[in-house]
Design a protein around this motif. Structure first.
Motif, PDB file in Angstrom:
ATOM      1  N   GLY A 344       0.814  -1.205   0.000  1.00 40.18           N
ATOM      2  CA  GLY A 344       0.000   0.000   0.000  1.00 40.18           C
ATOM      3  C   GLY A 344       0.845   1.249   0.000  1.00 40.18           C
ATOM      4  N   ASN A 345       0.190   2.401   0.102  1.00 43.24           N
ATOM      5  CA  ASN A 345       0.876   3.694   0.109  1.00 43.24           C
ATOM      6  C   ASN A 345       0.459   4.552   1.298  1.00 43.24           C
ATOM      7  OD1 ASN A 345       2.364   3.712  -2.594  1.00 43.24           O
ATOM      8  ND2 ASN A 345       0.281   3.198  -3.219  1.00 43.24           N
ATOM      9  N   SER A 346       0.050   3.901   2.387  1.00 41.81           N
ATOM     10  CA  SER A 346      -0.381   4.669   3.558  1.00 41.81           C
ATOM     11  C   SER A 346       0.779   5.404   4.212  1.00 41.81           C
ATOM     12  CB  SER A 346      -1.039   3.743   4.578  1.00 41.81           C
ATOM     13  OG  SER A 346      -0.134   2.731   4.995  1.00 41.81           O
ATOM     14  N   ASP A 347       2.032   5.070   3.850  1.00 42.31           N
ATOM     15  CA  ASP A 347       3.172   5.794   4.403  1.00 42.31           C
ATOM     16  C   ASP A 347       3.223   7.229   3.909  1.00 42.31           C
ATOM     17  OD1 ASP A 347       3.602   4.856   1.867  1.00 42.31           O
ATOM     18  OD2 ASP A 347       5.728   4.449   2.143  1.00 42.31           O
ATOM     19  N   LEU A 348       2.400   7.589   2.927  1.00 44.16           N
ATOM     20  CA  LEU A 348       2.320   8.980   2.485  1.00 44.16           C
ATOM     21  C   LEU A 348       1.812   9.895   3.596  1.00 44.16           C
ATOM     22  CD1 LEU A 348       0.827   8.488  -1.104  1.00 44.16           C
ATOM     23  CD2 LEU A 348       3.089   9.407  -0.561  1.00 44.16           C
ATOM     24  N   ILE A 349       1.147   9.330   4.597  1.00 47.49           N
ATOM     25  CA  ILE A 349       0.607  10.147   5.691  1.00 47.49           C
ATOM     26  C   ILE A 349       1.741  10.742   6.524  1.00 47.49           C
ATOM     27  CG2 ILE A 349      -0.928  10.117   7.703  1.00 47.49           C
ATOM     28  CD1 ILE A 349      -2.401   7.796   6.416  1.00 47.49           C
ATOM     29  N   GLY A 350       2.904  10.122   6.529  1.00 45.04           N
ATOM     30  CA  GLY A 350       4.043  10.684   7.254  1.00 45.04           C
ATOM     31  C   GLY A 350       4.227  10.043   8.613  1.00 45.04           C
ATOM     32  N   PHE A 351       4.792  10.820   9.555  1.00 47.81           N
ATOM     33  CA  PHE A 351       5.109  10.272  10.875  1.00 47.81           C
ATOM     34  C   PHE A 351       3.862   9.791  11.609  1.00 47.81           C
ATOM     35  CE2 PHE A 351       8.620  13.401  10.283  1.00 47.81           C
ATOM     36  CZ  PHE A 351       9.640  12.468  10.176  1.00 47.81           C
ATOM     37  N   ALA A 352       2.703  10.382  11.332  1.00 45.73           N
ATOM     38  CA  ALA A 352       1.487   9.983  12.042  1.00 45.73           C
ATOM     39  C   ALA A 352       1.094   8.556  11.733  1.00 45.73           C
ATOM     40  CB  ALA A 352       0.334  10.923  11.684  1.00 45.73           C
ATOM     41  N   ALA A 353       1.686   7.959  10.676  1.00 45.26           N
ATOM     42  CA  ALA A 353       1.364   6.565  10.351  1.00 45.26           C
ATOM     43  C   ALA A 353       1.827   5.628  11.452  1.00 45.26           C
ATOM     44  CB  ALA A 353       2.020   6.173   9.033  1.00 45.26           C
ATOM     45  N   ASN A 354       2.755   6.090  12.296  1.00 45.98           N
ATOM     46  CA  ASN A 354       3.217   5.258  13.401  1.00 45.98           C
ATOM     47  C   ASN A 354       2.462   5.535  14.688  1.00 45.98           C
ATOM     48  OD1 ASN A 354       5.086   4.169  11.693  1.00 45.98           O
ATOM     49  ND2 ASN A 354       6.855   4.591  12.983  1.00 45.98           N
ATOM     50  N   SER A 355       1.350   6.268  14.624  1.00 48.06           N
ATOM     51  CA  SER A 355       0.556   6.497  15.828  1.00 48.06           C
ATOM     52  C   SER A 355      -0.890   6.101  15.551  1.00 48.06           C
ATOM     53  CB  SER A 355       0.675   7.961  16.271  1.00 48.06           C
ATOM     54  OG  SER A 355       0.291   8.833  15.226  1.00 48.06           O
ATOM     55  N   ASP A 356      -1.807   7.061  15.611  1.00 44.64           N
ATOM     56  CA  ASP A 356      -3.207   6.696  15.383  1.00 44.64           C
ATOM     57  C   ASP A 356      -3.466   6.319  13.927  1.00 44.64           C
ATOM     58  OD1 ASP A 356      -2.634   9.281  14.716  1.00 44.64           O
ATOM     59  OD2 ASP A 356      -4.439  10.162  15.593  1.00 44.64           O
ATOM     60  N   PHE A 357      -2.701   6.887  13.003  1.00 47.56           N
ATOM     61  CA  PHE A 357      -2.945   6.630  11.581  1.00 47.56           C
ATOM     62  C   PHE A 357      -2.405   5.277  11.120  1.00 47.56           C
ATOM     63  CE2 PHE A 357      -3.705  11.193  11.413  1.00 47.56           C
ATOM     64  CZ  PHE A 357      -4.830  11.228  10.600  1.00 47.56           C
ATOM     65  N   ILE A 358      -1.825   4.513  12.021  1.00 47.85           N
ATOM     66  CA  ILE A 358      -1.410   3.177  11.619  1.00 47.85           C
ATOM     67  C   ILE A 358      -2.628   2.336  11.245  1.00 47.85           C
ATOM     68  CG2 ILE A 358      -1.489   2.068  13.886  1.00 47.85           C
ATOM     69  CD1 ILE A 358       1.185   0.713  13.151  1.00 47.85           C
ATOM     70  N   PHE A 359      -3.796   2.732  11.750  1.00 48.82           N
ATOM     71  CA  PHE A 359      -5.023   2.011  11.399  1.00 48.82           C
ATOM     72  C   PHE A 359      -5.372   2.224   9.934  1.00 48.82           C
ATOM     73  CE2 PHE A 359      -9.587   0.830  12.256  1.00 48.82           C
ATOM     74  CZ  PHE A 359      -9.290  -0.453  12.673  1.00 48.82           C
TER      75      PHE A 359
END
Length: 478
Positions: A344-359
């Motif tokens: 996928g490309n959810s890593d485009l969200i940035g650092f927040a992908a390692n917090s709540d946006f990991i969902f």
């Protein structure tokens, strides 16, 4: 006249000797699956990203298996009658969380972003595995040291003071840290700690002890209005105090998640203690009023509300809008079955992908099916916690288990609802899933406490002492 033994006395003695099944073998079998599934997911991510099995697969599997084995052996020895599902489900979530964090560590985009921002890139997965080990250690300590959860009732008001101190620590100059606009962290010896994660457990102790004593007074109603029983004015004091405290947290720390969590947990426990629907209505009205008041003072809350209302309207101007917009697109592109782990490309969200946006990573790479699977796993922990509350034999244990389960449920709701666009973003971490030491350690402690309450509730009562006179009772027949 005949001499016979009393069959009822003998039957009661036999039941007391047999007791209830411990279900530890069931837990062990489930733990095997809870370790094997993340190991296969880890291998899947490595094959998808690098076309080869990750070199750390064996170490990861052995590490997760060792942590699960330690937890199981301690439960088998010191809480043999505890619920058999909570530990395997928590282990599975923690293991899958490690896989998702490692997957994001492999992103070239995130590595470049970290180097441009901080000058270097530091992988999160190894640190998360260390935090998981510390969480298991705290889980073990809870089961070893907390022999009876009712002991905590003695510290009702001390826990209130401790919770307030934990909540105010991020505001201390030189100790608190501002991360993405929220002042919910403290920095100690180079480590960042989120005191609010531990405060939710401590404050649940206070709520349980307080409501157990005051529930009769809070259940009284002075008048009936529009079908609701309104409480007496002096009984509104605790609610108003907690409402004001939640607003202060929201204003000074820009922490929407903790405000919703603490006030919501108190209202849930208050409803369970009094069985008055009016408290739920009052709580909702006060939450809505508080949100309106705070939105005029806290700029960070205003930004998040605007991003929630129209994320694509301010997409190019606001980081919050860009985050929620990327998250919505990630869920949309995942479809029903997802793009596949590591694809996928959810890593485009940035650092927040390692917090709540990991969902959002779950939503894109595992699709709707994966999202529902994770939510069902969380729901299973909540359901077993509520079942524990129902089975508890003492009112303090009932309220304590309800408060911990309610806090866990509220955290899942505000995080999942925020990243899906259902409610404004809160900035809280997804339990067991997201990167963050405070969250995983505190939630392992929460599971340990629930298992202790469950063991006490399910432990069979000791068999009555044998009475030789009863065994030799003479039954006289006419």
């Amino acid at each position: 006249m005949s001499s016979t033994t009393n069959p009822s006395t003998h039957h009661t003695s036999t039941i007391g000797a047999i007791g209830a099944p411990s279900r530890r073998n069931t837990e062990l079998a489930l733990l095997v699956f809870a370790v094997v599934i993340p190991v296969f997911a880890y291998a899947n991510v490595g094959l998808a990203i690098n076309d080869q099995v990750p070199s750390g697969l064996l170490g990861y599997g052995l590490g997760l298996g060792l942590l699960a084995a330690v937890g199981h052996l301690v439960v088998r020895k010191f809480a043999p009658y505890a619920d058999p599902l909570m530990l395997p489900v928590a282990t599975l979530l923690n293991g899958l969380g490690l896989v998702l964090i490692w997957r994001l560590d492999q992103s070239q985009r995130l590595q470049q972003l970290a180097e441009n921002t901080y000058g270097s890139f530091s992988a999160s997965a190894p640190k998360q595995l260390l935090y998981s080990a510390i969480g298991i250690a705290l889980f073990v300590a809870v089961l070893l040291l907390l022999k009876d959860h009712r002991v905590l009732q003695r510290y009702t008001y001390i826990s209130m003071v401790a919770a307030i101190v934990l909540l105010l620590l991020p505001l201390v100059p030189g100790l608190g840290a501002n991360v993405f606009g929220a002042k919910i962290w403290i920095s100690v010896a180079g480590f960042s700690i989120q005191p609010g994660e531990f405060a939710k457990i401590v404050i649940a102790v206070f709520f349980s002890g307080y409501l157990m004593v005051k529930r009769d007074a809070l259940a009284l109603a002075s008048r009936r209005f529009l079908g609701l029983y309104l409480p007496r004015g002096r009984d509104l004091g605790p609610i108003l105090t907690l409402w004001a405290l939640s607003l202060l947290i929201l204003i000074f720390e820009n922490d929407l998640g903790s405000s919703l969590l603490f006030f919501g947990m108190f209202v849930i426990m208050l409803y369970v203690a009094t069985e008055r629907t009016s408290w739920i209505v009052i709580g909702l009205l006060m939450s809505a009023g508080g949100a309106v008041v705070v939105s005029t003072f806290a700029s960070q809350v205003q930004v998040r509300v605007n991003a929630w209302l129209d994320p694509f309207g301010c997409y190019a101007d606001s980081g919050a809008c860009e985050q929620i917009g990327q998250s919505i697109m990630a869920f949309g592109s995942g479809g029903v079955l997802g793009t596949g782990l590591g694809q996928g490309n959810s890593d485009l969200i940035g650092f927040a992908a390692n917090s709540d946006f990991i969902f959002a990573t779950v939503g894109e790479e595992l699709g709707l099916a994966g999202v529902m699977a994770f939510l069902l796993l969380y729901a299973l922990i909540i359901e077993r916690g509520i079942r524990t509350a129902l089975a508890a034999r003492d009112p303090f244990g009932k309220l304590f288990a309800t408060g911990l389960s309610g806090a866990f449920a509220l955290q899942i709701f505000v995080v999942a609802g925020g990243v899906m666009g259902l409610i404004p973003l809160t900035g809280m971490t997804m339990p067991f899933l997201a990167s963050g030491g405070s969250s995983v350690i505190a939630n392992w402690a929460l599971v340990g406490i629930l298992l202790r309450i469950s063991d006490t509730a399910r432990r069979p009562a000791p068999a009555p002492a044998s009475n030789p006179d009863a065994e030799m009772t003479q039954v006289v027949r006419p």
